[in-house]
Motif scaffolding. Structure first.
Motif, PDB file in Angstrom:
ATOM      1  N   LYS A  40      34.200  40.960  39.987  1.00  0.00           N
ATOM      2  CA  LYS A  40      34.383  39.689  38.986  1.00  0.00           C
ATOM      3  C   LYS A  40      34.016  40.186  37.439  1.00  0.00           C
ATOM      4  O   LYS A  40      34.561  39.955  36.551  1.00  0.00           O
ATOM      5  CB  LYS A  40      33.583  38.451  39.500  1.00  0.00           C
ATOM      6  N   ILE A  41      32.707  40.963  37.537  1.00  0.00           N
ATOM      7  CA  ILE A  41      32.276  41.410  36.012  1.00  0.00           C
ATOM      8  C   ILE A  41      33.232  42.292  35.552  1.00  0.00           C
ATOM      9  O   ILE A  41      33.342  42.059  34.149  1.00  0.00           O
ATOM     10  CB  ILE A  41      30.884  42.173  36.413  1.00  0.00           C
ATOM     11  N   LYS A  44      35.888  39.886  34.270  1.00  0.00           N
ATOM     12  CA  LYS A  44      35.479  39.083  32.863  1.00  0.00           C
ATOM     13  C   LYS A  44      35.458  40.108  31.726  1.00  0.00           C
ATOM     14  O   LYS A  44      35.767  39.595  30.522  1.00  0.00           O
ATOM     15  CB  LYS A  44      33.965  38.345  33.114  1.00  0.00           C
ATOM     16  N   TYR A  45      34.842  41.355  31.864  1.00  0.00           N
ATOM     17  CA  TYR A  45      34.868  42.387  30.871  1.00  0.00           C
ATOM     18  C   TYR A  45      36.043  42.466  29.871  1.00  0.00           C
ATOM     19  O   TYR A  45      35.979  42.723  28.765  1.00  0.00           O
ATOM     20  CB  TYR A  45      34.467  43.649  31.404  1.00  0.00           C
ATOM     21  N   GLY A  49      37.464  37.068  24.669  1.00  0.00           N
ATOM     22  CA  GLY A  49      36.762  35.926  24.499  1.00  0.00           C
ATOM     23  C   GLY A  49      36.009  35.379  25.605  1.00  0.00           C
ATOM     24  O   GLY A  49      35.063  34.288  25.534  1.00  0.00           O
ATOM     25  N   GLU A  50      36.008  36.073  26.738  1.00  0.00           N
ATOM     26  CA  GLU A  50      34.907  35.443  27.838  1.00  0.00           C
ATOM     27  C   GLU A  50      33.654  35.856  27.603  1.00  0.00           C
ATOM     28  O   GLU A  50      32.644  35.179  27.821  1.00  0.00           O
ATOM     29  CB  GLU A  50      35.616  36.396  29.170  1.00  0.00           C
ATOM     30  N   LEU A  51      33.464  37.197  27.040  1.00  0.00           N
ATOM     31  CA  LEU A  51      32.010  37.647  27.086  1.00  0.00           C
ATOM     32  C   LEU A  51      31.874  37.846  25.663  1.00  0.00           C
ATOM     33  O   LEU A  51      32.420  38.423  24.849  1.00  0.00           O
ATOM     34  CB  LEU A  51      31.555  38.693  27.933  1.00  0.00           C
ATOM     35  N   GLY A  52      30.432  37.469  25.111  1.00  0.00           N
ATOM     36  CA  GLY A  52      30.003  37.665  23.867  1.00  0.00           C
ATOM     37  C   GLY A  52      29.441  39.076  23.927  1.00  0.00           C
ATOM     38  O   GLY A  52      29.445  39.726  24.768  1.00  0.00           O
ATOM     39  N   ASP A  55      26.444  39.521  26.166  1.00  0.00           N
ATOM     40  CA  ASP A  55      26.690  39.368  27.415  1.00  0.00           C
ATOM     41  C   ASP A  55      27.544  40.642  28.001  1.00  0.00           C
ATOM     42  O   ASP A  55      27.563  41.069  29.089  1.00  0.00           O
ATOM     43  CB  ASP A  55      27.597  38.167  27.593  1.00  0.00           C
ATOM     44  N   LYS A  56      28.225  41.215  27.097  1.00  0.00           N
ATOM     45  CA  LYS A  56      29.157  42.623  27.336  1.00  0.00           C
ATOM     46  C   LYS A  56      28.146  43.694  27.790  1.00  0.00           C
ATOM     47  O   LYS A  56      28.398  44.378  28.916  1.00  0.00           O
ATOM     48  CB  LYS A  56      29.865  43.085  26.385  1.00  0.00           C
ATOM     49  N   LEU A  57      26.818  43.747  27.117  1.00  0.00           N
ATOM     50  CA  LEU A  57      25.945  44.821  27.355  1.00  0.00           C
ATOM     51  C   LEU A  57      25.077  44.252  28.857  1.00  0.00           C
ATOM     52  O   LEU A  57      24.897  44.999  29.478  1.00  0.00           O
ATOM     53  CB  LEU A  57      24.519  44.671  26.360  1.00  0.00           C
ATOM     54  N   ALA A  59      26.606  42.613  30.928  1.00  0.00           N
ATOM     55  CA  ALA A  59      27.502  42.948  32.227  1.00  0.00           C
ATOM     56  C   ALA A  59      27.249  44.205  32.705  1.00  0.00           C
ATOM     57  O   ALA A  59      27.430  44.372  33.999  1.00  0.00           O
ATOM     58  CB  ALA A  59      28.933  42.708  31.545  1.00  0.00           C
ATOM     59  N   ILE A  60      27.116  45.210  31.858  1.00  0.00           N
ATOM     60  CA  ILE A  60      26.737  46.672  32.243  1.00  0.00           C
ATOM     61  C   ILE A  60      25.621  46.712  33.229  1.00  0.00           C
ATOM     62  O   ILE A  60      25.573  47.355  34.072  1.00  0.00           O
ATOM     63  CB  ILE A  60      27.026  47.676  31.101  1.00  0.00           C
ATOM     64  N   THR A 111      35.356  50.543  33.752  1.00  0.00           N
ATOM     65  CA  THR A 111      35.345  49.231  33.301  1.00  0.00           C
ATOM     66  C   THR A 111      36.670  48.621  33.543  1.00  0.00           C
ATOM     67  O   THR A 111      37.136  47.445  32.960  1.00  0.00           O
ATOM     68  CB  THR A 111      35.165  49.253  31.614  1.00  0.00           C
TER      69      THR A 111
ATOM     70  N   LYS B  13      27.925  34.993  20.256  1.00  0.00           N
ATOM     71  CA  LYS B  13      28.204  33.392  20.314  1.00  0.00           C
ATOM     72  C   LYS B  13      27.686  32.902  21.473  1.00  0.00           C
ATOM     73  O   LYS B  13      27.929  33.411  22.632  1.00  0.00           O
ATOM     74  CB  LYS B  13      29.657  33.154  20.213  1.00  0.00           C
ATOM     75  N   LEU B  21      25.576  35.477  33.902  1.00  0.00           N
ATOM     76  CA  LEU B  21      26.814  36.467  33.910  1.00  0.00           C
ATOM     77  C   LEU B  21      27.720  36.343  34.953  1.00  0.00           C
ATOM     78  O   LEU B  21      29.082  35.848  34.941  1.00  0.00           O
ATOM     79  CB  LEU B  21      26.624  37.720  33.385  1.00  0.00           C
TER      80      LEU B  21
END
Lengths: 137, 137, 137, 137, 137, 137
Positions: A40-41, A44-45, A49-52, A55-57, A59-60, A111, B13, B21
């Motif tokens: 799921k992560i 979303k990655y 527009g899903e992750l700011g 949140d991308k960082l 996510a990792i 990714t 944002k 997450l």
């Protein structure tokens, strides 16, 4: 009268039948749930527009932890649940679980959601054998 | 040209809709599997000849850890999965999960398998509500 | 003569009054100290020239861990310290602690120090009730 | 245009002034709260009728964990909070913290509450110096 | 100008050659040191007058933890260090590491130092193959 | 007949000679292996084309964890292995280990491999004293 020291020293009898105490309660669902989280992560990655940025960082970071948990649960199944008779009946089992843990490592730096999908499929194969051994017991 | 510092600073944002997450992958099975382990340990503790002395001590150590994991998984469901609308629809939910975590604590010092059974029933009640919220989503 | 097995089997008496063994030593300061750390990281994140690039990434990693510790300490207060009589006297307590843990999750992806401030205020509210229950005991 | 790789590679500047990111939020209360827990467990261990057999075993398990946390918090103060100028001003500080961590180890196998009391006193001495360095800052 | 989001999204290239980032630094000494600890604890357990009662219980707790660490380090070698070409050259490797982890589980409930000795010998066999693969690289 | 409670209560004798149970098995190799990992990560970080973007972020996460493990192993040597007579013979030991742990913290935010090299050298100095105390024992 014997002291506890003597009593403990004398009474301990090896119980080799069950390697670890809590044996009996194993479930591939534990690995699968964490792998679904990894998958799921990864999805979303890529959704725009899903992750700011933060949140991308994150996510990792979180994917790293979840993939570790996948490995952990697979290792426990491998070392604690499966017995010599299972390995004899399913000679591919060592290699299958091994590749599943390696796939979890691949998911750490991947990714591409397809890598998460592949992880889920490998865990599914482990689960199929697990269920067969349960029914045979 | 903007430095990353500026870019990161600007682009972040708030994404309040999903608090954490990896939301989306929650499963009461995680708490239930650990609770089954607690229950099984309590049962083995009383079966004559099942556990040697060392293993009786280990049973208490491992039960302590498993009961902790039950609490951990319940806390995550409570804080991360359930949302204000769930609490509104199921006003007993706070108290139900709270009592389930307290029952896990009771299982730490209990040796009566009935306490483990009670823990499983409480987790089952949480799972029923969980499933209902999933279907409503 | 009884073996230890029998002795242990016979002597164990439920001690339901104190759910967990170390009860008596709880302190909202544990959650507060970690929350102050979260808050400070959020402040540093925005001070120009305070953090280099690597440290900005590390800030997100460490903030994630500290916010987890906040949740952990709040969960322990909720499940281990607070008793049914406290919940009766302070019916808002479930919701208050729940929102505090959710605020800790918000702080994980937030970069706005105001979110850290809000977390500290919620913990402060929990601490106020905690102190009142201590004085009443 | 620079890639992130180049940007990250170029912009990172050593920030030696603050060794660890979250510096600023340290509090000897963290070690003290865990030590109080150790002390309380040692006291309960001796109160007749306070603990059943299982709980006596659990007391040893939990005391082991709490004493570990005491050491952990003291180590963090030692390595992360205290700076060369503090060591210069308080030349006994290395030895004091060292003895406090050793006292935590003694509490692991001790059953005498006096050892817990001694641990609390050593932590108190560390806290006194900590406060003095804070006021001087 | 590209945002970081785009840059990160575009630049990530799979690096399948090295599954995990820190590969290169693996050492069977990590498993061996913990196994020596397990072995020493088993020896002390039987030496008359070596351990008091509390310490006998603590020995079981600590042995449990150390044996877990042995398994952990062996699992990492298995999943992270060893590559398909190693498995091809040493077809017994899966089974060898598997039996070593199972021996670590046996050491958890064993009190016979011979079980610790057996664990050390299995780890030694793994280390011999490890060294051979290092020299071949 | 005495109950276990009484037996445990009576028989426990302080064993101050060996602070912690598993003493005897300490090895600076544990800190060194993790430090080598930190050093290798720092080197890879700068090799062009070695790490993709995600892996660069992961490098910082993993370096953070490995540097923490270095500190952990050094702390255990300091508090658990070294005895007052060692500190008397090597009065620089407190400061040496302290600086080594601080160097591990520096490696957390550093990207310069030279910082990793410095960490390895400090651990080497600790190991030299460790070996000398072992030979003197």
């Amino acid at each position: 009268m014997q002291t506890i020291q003597t009593i403990i020293g004398n009474l301990i009898k090896p119980v080799y039948a069950h390697c670890d105490l809590p044996c009996g309660v194993y479930d591939p669902a534990q690995a699968r749930i964490e792998a679904e989280s990894v998958h799921k992560i990864l999805q979303k990655y890529h959704e725009p527009g899903e992750l700011g940025e933060t949140d991308k960082l994150r996510a990792i970071i979180i994917k790293e932890q979840r993939a570790d948990l996948v490995k952990q649960h697979l290792w426990v199944l491998w070392s604690d649940y499966f017995k010599p008779e299972h390995m004899e009946k399913y000679p591919e089992l060592h290699d299958l679980i091994w590749r599943a843990t390696k796939q979890a490592s691949i998911c750490k730096h991947a990714t591409d959601p397809a890598e998460g999908q592949k992880l889920l499929e490998l865990i599914n194969e482990v689960a199929t054998i697990f269920t067969a051994t349960k029914q045979a017991a």
